[in-house]
Design an enzyme around this catalytic site. Structure first.
Site, PDB file in Angstrom:
ATOM      1  N   VAL A  80       0.867  -1.174   0.000  1.00  0.00           N
ATOM      2  CA  VAL A  80       0.000   0.000   0.000  1.00  0.00           C
ATOM      3  C   VAL A  80       0.903   1.223   0.000  1.00  0.00           C
ATOM      4  O   VAL A  80       1.858   1.296   0.777  1.00  0.00           O
ATOM      5  CB  VAL A  80      -0.917   0.028   1.243  1.00  0.00           C
ATOM      6  N   CYS A  81       0.626   2.172  -0.888  1.00  0.00           N
ATOM      7  CA  CYS A  81       1.366   3.435  -0.910  1.00  0.00           C
ATOM      8  C   CYS A  81       2.871   3.163  -1.101  1.00  0.00           C
ATOM      9  O   CYS A  81       3.272   2.385  -1.952  1.00  0.00           O
ATOM     10  CB  CYS A  81       1.072   4.206   0.367  1.00  0.00           C
ATOM     11  N   THR A  82       3.719   3.777  -0.272  1.00  0.00           N
ATOM     12  CA  THR A  82       5.166   3.600  -0.434  1.00  0.00           C
ATOM     13  C   THR A  82       5.660   2.270   0.117  1.00  0.00           C
ATOM     14  O   THR A  82       6.866   2.013   0.121  1.00  0.00           O
ATOM     15  CB  THR A  82       5.929   4.753   0.235  1.00  0.00           C
TER      16      THR A  82
END
Length: 346
Positions: A128-130
């Protein structure tokens, strides 16, 4: 898939619960962790309520290197178990959250090494995300098309040139690897995973229970044009133009027409717009028309020919090509999945 979930002969559902491991570390985004965890728990409730499962299908564990309370980037501590406690346990789904405390990318070596060791045994590995940086550091993304939060996409590409970074979609599946965009996209990812396991009806019921506006498909853009129009600072000068564009999607919106509306020469407008918005005017027009078509398909029984004309796509064939390119589904398939009054949801 036939019906609400695959036939038992196609999907041999194990007697034991599938173990979902959500990683955490100091500075992780709170919602990157809790959003997917809540989505899986809601899917558990919906699966049990359906009467098709005798036991909740998922067991979700939040784990960190040393275990114990872990302070997230929001300043809220999350209880975790140590990674060592998972030794010998078969992991079905492993998820790495994002987090960039003080503007720094977090790719802790201990977590990356642990992910690399576990990846061969887990059925699927996600970010998720970075959290994508953790998977890249673990050596899992070489040659794959992946996504991350749009703000960090260029950094990811620069640090890992062998990875094909696409900042547009909210999530991407490449075999057993799933990567997703920032924050709320983690919920979309978890619902997509639940849909792959439990079927569309359960995932849609979970989305409804979580009061989500729509269960978004992975190919949907990270960039919501209405949100762009509401932003300030560099985009303020184009807020009125965005509102005008939204009301005139069926008209000719070439750069010359937009420049005239903005009171600039075409060359000056194109340069200023790209600098402020981060994309070309043509790309914004495409996104606005696509979002308008999605809303129309969700809310209106109008023929596709009419929707294509009203949203500026011209012909039904143009609309079909756009949906296949962006979502890999036809407009009819999109309507069947996401229109609440469609017969399949009765």
């Amino acid at each position: 898939m036939t019906g609400d979930r695959q036939d038992a002969t196609d999907q041999a559902w194990p007697a034991h619960r599938r173990l979902v491991v959500m990683l955490s570390y100091r500075g992780a985004n709170l919602l990157d962790v809790t959003g997917p965890v809540q989505a899986f728990e809601t899917a558990n409730r919906q699966a049990l309520a359906s009467g098709e499962w005798a036991a909740a299908p998922y067991e979700t564990i939040v784990a960190s290197e040393a275990g114990g309370p872990v302070l997230t980037g929001a300043g809220v501590a999350i209880a975790t178990v140590p990674l060592a406690a998972l030794d010998g346990r078969p992991i079905d789904t492993l998820i790495a959250p994002g987090g960039s405390p003080d503007g720094q990318i977090v790719a802790e070596p201990a977590l990356s090494h642990w992910i690399a060791r576990q990846a061969g045994q887990a059925r699927r590995v996600c970010s998720v995300c970075t959290g994508t940086f953790l998977l890249a550091e673990a050596g899992l993304l070489e040659g794959l098309r992946v996504t991350t939060h749009w703000r960090w996409a260029q950094r990811l590409q620069a640090m890992y040139p062998g990875v094909r970074v696409d900042a547009e979609p909210i999530f991407i599946q490449e075999g057993a690897i799933w990567t997703s965009a920032g924050v709320t996209a983690g919920i979309d990812l978890a619902l997509a995973l639940a849909e792959a396991d439990l079927g569309h009806r359960i995932a849609l019921a979970a989305a409804r229970d979580m009061v989500m506006f729509i269960k978004r498909p992975g190919g949907q853009s990270q960039f919501s044009v209405p949100l762009l129009a509401q932003q300030g600072s560099g985009l303020a000068q184009f807020a009125e133009l965005h509102a005008w564009m939204a009301a005139h999607l069926h008209e000719d919106l070439r750069v010359e027409r937009l420049a005239e509306q903005a009171g600039m020469t075409p060359r000056t407008f194109a340069r200023a717009y790209a600098a402020a918005v981060g994309r070309t005017p043509a790309k914004t027009v495409e996104c606005m028309r696509f979002e308008a078509a999605c809303r129309a398909l969700e809310a209106s029984p109008a023929p596709l020919k009419r929707i294509a004309a009203d949203t500026g796509h011209g012909t039904e064939q143009n609309l079909r090509r756009l949906f296949l390119r962006r979502l890999r589904v036809t407009p009819q398939q999109y309507r069947a999945r996401f229109a609440p009054n469609h017969p399949m949801h009765a």
